[in-house]
Write a protein that holds these residues in place. Sequence first.
Motif, PDB file in Angstrom:
ATOM      1  N   LEU A  55      12.438  -3.760 -98.985  1.00  0.00           N
ATOM      2  CA  LEU A  55      11.911  -2.452 -99.378  1.00  0.00           C
ATOM      3  C   LEU A  55      13.142  -1.634 -99.785  1.00  0.00           C
ATOM      4  N   ALA A  56      13.502  -1.771-101.048  1.00  0.00           N
ATOM      5  CA  ALA A  56      14.812  -1.329-101.536  1.00  0.00           C
ATOM      6  C   ALA A  56      14.745   0.111-102.031  1.00  0.00           C
ATOM      7  N   ARG A 141      11.287  -4.190 -90.784  1.00  0.00           N
ATOM      8  CA  ARG A 141      12.602  -4.307 -90.162  1.00  0.00           C
ATOM      9  C   ARG A 141      13.524  -3.244 -90.742  1.00  0.00           C
ATOM     10  N   GLU A 142      14.157  -2.485 -89.878  1.00  0.00           N
ATOM     11  CA  GLU A 142      14.990  -1.360 -90.302  1.00  0.00           C
ATOM     12  C   GLU A 142      16.445  -1.599 -89.908  1.00  0.00           C
ATOM     13  N   GLY A 199      19.418   2.951 -94.591  1.00  0.00           N
ATOM     14  CA  GLY A 199      18.015   3.177 -94.907  1.00  0.00           C
ATOM     15  C   GLY A 199      17.314   2.014 -95.578  1.00  0.00           C
ATOM     16  N   TRP A 200      18.060   0.967 -95.910  1.00  0.00           N
ATOM     17  CA  TRP A 200      17.469  -0.223 -96.549  1.00  0.00           C
ATOM     18  C   TRP A 200      16.606  -0.947 -95.530  1.00  0.00           C
ATOM     19  N   LYS A 201      15.425  -1.355 -95.933  1.00  0.00           N
ATOM     20  CA  LYS A 201      14.489  -2.010 -95.030  1.00  0.00           C
ATOM     21  C   LYS A 201      14.049  -3.350 -95.605  1.00  0.00           C
ATOM     22  N   ARG A 294      21.149  -8.828 -90.990  1.00  0.00           N
ATOM     23  CA  ARG A 294      20.447  -7.933 -91.921  1.00  0.00           C
ATOM     24  C   ARG A 294      20.577  -8.523 -93.313  1.00  0.00           C
ATOM     25  N   GLN A 295      19.892  -7.981 -94.284  1.00  0.00           N
ATOM     26  CA  GLN A 295      20.011  -8.530 -95.632  1.00  0.00           C
ATOM     27  C   GLN A 295      21.435  -8.359 -96.155  1.00  0.00           C
TER      28      GLN A 295
END
Length: 419
Positions: A55-56, A141-142, A199-201, A294-295
Amino acid sequence: MMAEPVTKSNTIAIIGGGIIGVCVAAYLAEAGRNVTLYDRTGICEETSSGNAAALAFSDVLPLAHKGMLRQVPKWLADPLGPLSIPPAYLPKLLPWLVRFWRAGAADKYEGGLKAQAAMMKLAETEWAALMARSATRDMLREDGSLELYESEREFEASLPGWAARDRFGIEYRHLRQHELAAFQPGLSGRLVRGTFVPGWKTVSDPKLLGKAIWRYAKEKGATFVKGDAGLVMQSKGGIVVQLRDGRTVKAGHLVLAAGAWSHLLVRQLGDRIPLETERGYNTTLPADAFDVKRQLIFSGHGFVVTPLETGLRIGGAVELGGLRRPPNYARSKAMLEKAKAFLPGLDTRGGREWMGFRPSLPDSLPVIGGARHHSNVHYAFGHGHLGLTQAAATASLIRDLLSGQAPAVDLSPFSAQRF
């Protein structure tokens, strides 16, 4: 000869069972509309099943402004690099490439940036609300994202893009090499800088999320029909959709959300959209292949690494090759080898390879809004890399248009007629 339509004319037909179509169905069903979703395969079984799960919301820069144009010659020199164009496909692609080049002009920058930022702000709000209503919040996921650079020069080239994000309140933190391990242990020493975006999810698995949203839409009254739409046309009192198996259905309204195939149906309705297909590749490894926190984004190589509930997904890259060419899985293997170089302990055994079709427009903005000649037809496609990210926002806008309400953002930058 066309058979007699078999559905009621007050139905809203949605063509496309990917994440965009599913979210549109959910929003319209919530509003009490009579919704039927059509897809040739099933719910989120194609491109929406294998994306990178991001969710960019901070990804506001159009592709043409991400330094991509500057890197094109280098990338094209490597047949397995971040960008590939099969030579036989180049003549067909040339008009789209010209439009992409023009989209990178300085006078286009401000409008594209503002439109994308407005869409992202709405997307973040709408996804939070939809997840709450559909009880899918536990799939979010945050953890933020970590973008990684191999040299100071690569890092410095990224700085104008980060400065552009400052205007929209997007938080990030630049990291030096000694700080990287705190965000991701086990990285190669080749990586000298990083940028963390809190804030990237991501979601636990994009296919599972799409199916969960569909269950919610179904609870609200939406129905699904498996079928491949081959013909759409206006008729007295509504829209007729002919499926390739010979069935014919009629609806009062049509929402076209067929991803990379949308422009083929749009043409039948009198609009011509310069949509091209970015073929993306990935390999999903077992979840224990590497402990990724994380990504991880390797923008210089055009791929990401995402920890999912169902495995570790390594994918990305762009192959502008249309809808018909067979997959070239050498591209996914090349990304896997690069990932192993940056994550030295990565176990590359037991992976599942995949290819999907991203529907991309030259200015990196989707088409959201009405058809030129048909007031009962609306378009929702062309999101490129951002279909999952912008799905809930797109759905809210389509609901507003069909309900006669003022949309939450200015839709003129997303108009099908802008071309």
